[in-house]
Write an enzyme that holds these catalytic residues in place. Structure first.
Site, short mmCIF file in Angstrom:
data_model
loop_
_atom_site.label_atom_id
_atom_site.label_comp_id
_atom_site.label_asym_id
_atom_site.label_seq_id
_atom_site.Cartn_x
_atom_site.Cartn_y
_atom_site.Cartn_z
N CYS A 100 -9.60 -7.98 1.87
CA CYS A 100 -9.95 -6.70 2.47
C CYS A 100 -11.44 -6.44 2.41
O CYS A 100 -11.96 -5.62 3.16
CB CYS A 100 -9.20 -5.58 1.76
SG CYS A 100 -7.45 -5.91 1.69
N GLN B 48 0.70 -9.02 -6.59
CA GLN B 48 0.30 -10.42 -6.77
C GLN B 48 1.10 -11.14 -7.85
O GLN B 48 1.06 -12.36 -7.93
CB GLN B 48 -1.20 -10.52 -7.10
CG GLN B 48 -2.12 -10.09 -5.97
CD GLN B 48 -2.08 -11.01 -4.75
OE1 GLN B 48 -1.57 -12.13 -4.80
NE2 GLN B 48 -2.63 -10.54 -3.65
N THR C 172 0.84 -1.21 0.00
CA THR C 172 0.00 0.00 0.00
C THR C 172 0.87 1.25 0.00
O THR C 172 0.61 2.20 -0.75
CB THR C 172 -0.93 -0.01 1.23
OG1 THR C 172 -1.71 -1.21 1.19
CG2 THR C 172 -1.84 1.20 1.26
N GLY D 62 6.05 -7.69 0.74
CA GLY D 62 6.76 -8.83 1.29
C GLY D 62 5.87 -9.99 1.71
O GLY D 62 6.18 -11.15 1.46
N1 PLP Z 1 -2.11 -4.61 -4.16
C1 PLP Z 1 -2.62 -5.83 -4.31
C2 PLP Z 1 -2.93 -6.32 -5.70
C3 PLP Z 1 -2.86 -6.65 -3.21
O1 PLP Z 1 -3.37 -7.87 -3.38
C4 PLP Z 1 -2.55 -6.14 -1.92
C5 PLP Z 1 -2.85 -6.94 -0.71
O2 PLP Z 1 -3.77 -7.74 -0.71
C6 PLP Z 1 -2.00 -4.86 -1.81
C7 PLP Z 1 -1.80 -4.11 -2.96
C8 PLP Z 1 -1.64 -4.27 -0.50
O3 PLP Z 1 -0.44 -4.80 -0.01
P1 PLP Z 1 -0.06 -4.64 1.54
O4 PLP Z 1 -0.97 -5.53 2.30
O5 PLP Z 1 1.37 -5.06 1.63
O6 PLP Z 1 -0.25 -3.22 1.87
#
Ligand code: PLP
Length: 391
Positions: free
Chosen positions: A324, A178, A72, A199
């Protein structure tokens, strides 16, 4: 009860090799990389080695890698850098099926003076490239397109889009959270400007990510503070997790072949076993252009949450919608963008495998899920009605 973990797009287990690599930096080598003494300085050298490993995973130069706290943060940093470096441009483009890390940032910008183009997908989750290309303009600051979708697993043609955007003065960013570790990702060959990594999707811990920024790309930091990361991301380095991400990057590189052979075969067996043995089960997402580990299947006329609860009693972990959006009963924005019918979108389950899964686990799910679906459908008034209409 043994856990059968098939929710690897939500998060992955920390690989034992990653934990082993990290522990010395939590227990013994706790120095600050910015310190003048050699105790801290040696930590700085290990961070540099981890940067090289993460760079190697995507064929970048080490200097093009910025460590962040998560996918994110990498996404937010990329978008902010693009719009702050091009303040005169007020148009931004993304897709209708991005993760909330992109979607919500674009929605925020839409409320703050930016014109947003949301590129649609078809019923198989395939991107409408004609729509994207026809909306490019001199006013476009950034195009952000995910490499692969977290819910459907559908892969987008990033190389082709990068080719189209070349020399147009538009920043091209891809959320590859992903894709990395599941597909070969080569930033030099693709030529995009920025790319996000997380990570915890590749067997490193939660709370560490990376952003690739192509050499020469205009950049301004999102986290303003100390001089860390060559002034591109302030904040004392999360040393142990950075070391962990480096080791996870090496492992991911080594496992790419297995991911695209053994894991893909297990995914295909799971998918065909479920689709053949369960009536009114539909695959969401284009069959041949998907991540090798992901299968998203709708079981019509029942709630995904009910399926998850009953699978949970057998120790099977999967997701309905994206991790989420679970907890809300609205079908996910991805399923809605794909036009999955309401009765199917509600009963969609995402299975996402890793190299830790076994063929035995897959057979267990193929054997047990048909009974779960059958029991739930017998309780569902919608199923009786639907079955009458449809048979
Ligand atoms: N982008 C995608 C495509 C994701 O699947 C995710 C997490 O599910 C994220 C961004 C966010 O990653 P993080 O949980 O490391 O913030």
């Amino acid at each position: 009860m043994d856990i059968i973990y098939m929710d690897n797009n939500a998060t992955t287990r920390v690989a034992p090799e990653v934990l082993d690599a990290m522990l010395p930096y939590l227990k013994d080598f706790y120095g600050n990389a910015s310190s003048m003494h050699s105790f801290g300085g040696s930590v700085g050298r290990e961070i540099a080695a981890a940067r090289e490993k993460v760079a190697a995973l995507i064929n970048a130069d080490p200097g093009e890698i910025i460590f962040t706290s998560c996918g994110t943060e990498s996404d937010s940093t990329a978008i902010n850098a693009a719009i702050r470096s091009n303040p005169e441009k007020k148009h931004i483009i993304t897709t209708r099926v991005e993760h909330p890390a992109i979607k919500n940032m674009y929605e925020y910008l839409a409320k703050n003076g930016y014109r947003v183009t949301w590129v649609p997908v078809d019923k198989e989750g395939v991107l409408d490239l004609g729509y994207l290309y026809s909306h490019l303009s001199e006013d476009t600051a950034i195009v952000s397109v995910m490499w692969a979708n977290n819910e459907s697993g559908v892969i987008f043609p990033i190389n082709e889009i990068a080719e189209k955007l070349r020399n147009k003065g538009i920043v091209f960013h891809s959320d590859a959270v992903q894709a990395v570790g599941k597909l070969p990702v080569d930033v030099k060959q693709t030529g995009l400007d920025m790319l996000s990594i997380s990570g915890h999707k590749i067997h490193a811990p939660k709370g560490i990510g990376a952003l690739y920024v192509k050499k020469g790309t205009k950049f301004s930091p999102f986290m303003i503070g100390g001089h860390q990361e060559k002034n591109r991301r302030g904040g004392t380095e999360n040393v142990a997790s950075i070391i962990g991400l480096g080791r996870a990057g090496e492992l991911a590189n080594n496992h790419l072949e297995e991911m695209n052979s053994r894991v893909r075969a297990m995914r295909d067996r799971l998918e065909s076993g479920l689709l053949q043995n369960i009536p009114k089960a539909l695959l969401n997402g284009k069959k041949d252009e998907r991540l090798p580990n992901t299968s998203n299947i709708s079981f019509e006329y029942i709630e995904g949450e009910a399926i998850l609860l009953m699978m949970d009693q057998l120790g099977i972990c999967a997701s309905s919608g994206s991790a989420c959006t679970s907890g809300s009963l609205e079908p996910s924005h991805v399923m809605r963008a794909m036009g999955v019918p309401f009765t199917a979108a509600h009963g969609s389950i995402r299975f996402s495998l890793s190299t830790y899964n076994t063929e035995k686990e897959v057979e267990f799910v193929v054997e047990n899920l048909p009974q779960i679906i059958d029991r739930l459908r017998k309780m569902s008034p919608f199923w009786k009605e639907g079955a009458c209409n449809l048979q």
